[in-house]
Design a protein around this motif. Sequence first.
Motif, PDB file in Angstrom:
ATOM      1  N   GLY A  69      26.420  15.307   6.281  1.00 38.35           N
ATOM      2  CA  GLY A  69      27.198  15.750   5.122  1.00 38.35           C
ATOM      3  C   GLY A  69      28.072  14.625   4.584  1.00 38.35           C
ATOM      4  N   THR A  70      28.612  13.833   5.483  1.00 37.34           N
ATOM      5  CA  THR A  70      29.475  12.725   5.067  1.00 37.34           C
ATOM      6  C   THR A  70      28.725  11.774   4.142  1.00 37.34           C
ATOM      7  OG1 THR A  70      30.724  12.895   7.123  1.00 37.34           O
ATOM      8  CG2 THR A  70      30.853  10.789   5.955  1.00 37.34           C
ATOM      9  N   ASP A 174      31.157  19.840  -2.227  1.00 33.52           N
ATOM     10  CA  ASP A 174      30.826  19.722  -0.820  1.00 33.52           C
ATOM     11  C   ASP A 174      30.661  21.160  -0.314  1.00 33.52           C
ATOM     12  OD1 ASP A 174      31.110  19.844   1.939  1.00 33.52           O
ATOM     13  OD2 ASP A 174      32.499  18.173   2.043  1.00 33.52           O
ATOM     14  N   SER A 197      24.872  20.214   5.178  1.00 31.96           N
ATOM     15  CA  SER A 197      24.681  19.533   6.465  1.00 31.96           C
ATOM     16  C   SER A 197      24.022  20.497   7.448  1.00 31.96           C
ATOM     17  CB  SER A 197      26.047  19.092   6.998  1.00 31.96           C
ATOM     18  OG  SER A 197      25.914  18.521   8.274  1.00 31.96           O
ATOM     19  N   LYS A 200      26.025  22.651  10.914  1.00 33.22           N
ATOM     20  CA  LYS A 200      26.954  23.782  10.770  1.00 33.22           C
ATOM     21  C   LYS A 200      26.194  25.109  10.806  1.00 33.22           C
ATOM     22  CE  LYS A 200      30.282  20.816   9.843  1.00 33.22           C
ATOM     23  NZ  LYS A 200      31.335  20.469  10.781  1.00 33.22           N
TER      24      LYS A 200
END
Length: 375
Positions: A69-70, A174, A197, A200
């Motif tokens: 995700g970052t 996000d 992502s 999660k």
Amino acid sequence: MYYLDYAATTPVPKAVAEVMTAVLTEDFGNPSSQYPLGLAAKKRTEADRVVVASALGCKADQLYFTSCGTEGDNWAIRAALWQNRRVGKHIITTAVEHSAVLETMKALKAEGYDVTFLKPDGEGRITAAQVAEALRADTALVSVMLVNNETGVRFPVEEMAALLKGRPTLLHTDAVQGFLKVPFTAASLGADYITVSGHKLGGPKGIGALYVGGKAQKPHPLLYGGGQERGLRPGTEPTAQIAGFAAAVFLWTKDLEERRAHLEAMKAYAREQLGKIEGLAFIGGADAPHILSLSLPGYPSQNIVNDLGAKGICVSAGSACHQGKLSHVLTAMSLPKRTAAGVIRVSFGPDTTEEAIDALAEALEEHRSTRFPML
Ligand SMILES: Cc1ncc(COP(=O)(O)O)c(C=O)c1O
């Protein structure tokens, strides 16, 4: 062990691990190789892309796999600013973004961008009206998360998208905490970039995806290398991670309504049981079904986390990303110091049971009644 920290990461279900093992040990070809093993790997990765894209309600060619995700957050922000380099150097974001966005914004400030950080109210909410007020002719990008990872508050991203219609300003969200937990599709949100992502939602760590659509053009790459991901995100495809991500998404979408209902039921049960503890306060809007933030005012959260941990109960102090420091989210919400310092985040998953919540309630009550408040 009672694991109540699904917003930090999730266990990989055995069925997902089995899919990954098969890809690692048998179907391990490089998707760029031109013999059957490689061609099969390419085919499988494209089928996996369709699974994730369908869950997001977008076309497969609007979805790029990333390492996490970052990376998706960094890429979306940089790509938007590149596309709108002639629009200007103003960015609107919030003071409560995940550090993947906040730290990128800090770097951009150092590079000469002008960043407006919107402040939440005491519930952790940000409104579209705040975005409207901050908008300028030179605003290149608005980046607002869908669900806050500490409070569970859902932000009105679709209203923000409506505001930006007819303007060049691009919108990134996000959605790492929101994906599959709260209902939305790429079209219903209307954001130009959406980050998700895998870890999660029962996928492995180290895999994410970025949706690029709406006003966003072909994204300017963040990395340079081979021609993978249509030449825009080089690096040999992590086929097992991608397969695990898709398998986890498939498991979620198969029982989507039941899973969401289960999370809601667990959160309601937790509110009921934990609400009986003297002095305990719930924090923030907590719209998402899987996140509940609460505080034992006066009792430092790290001590609570340590005590619970010793009993095998896993929860996080505010956010796992900044252990030890008072969270920027709680600071931005201007909570009283005693309340903010005692916040813990409890988060639920498909395997969460009432028994785990009972154990948490009992351990919290014991903490409250046997420890002296220190603040
Ligand atoms: C809201 C949010 N954004 C981004 C991230 C980063 O995702 P990843 O761990 O895949 O880099 C997280 C993970 O904690 C998150 O909660």
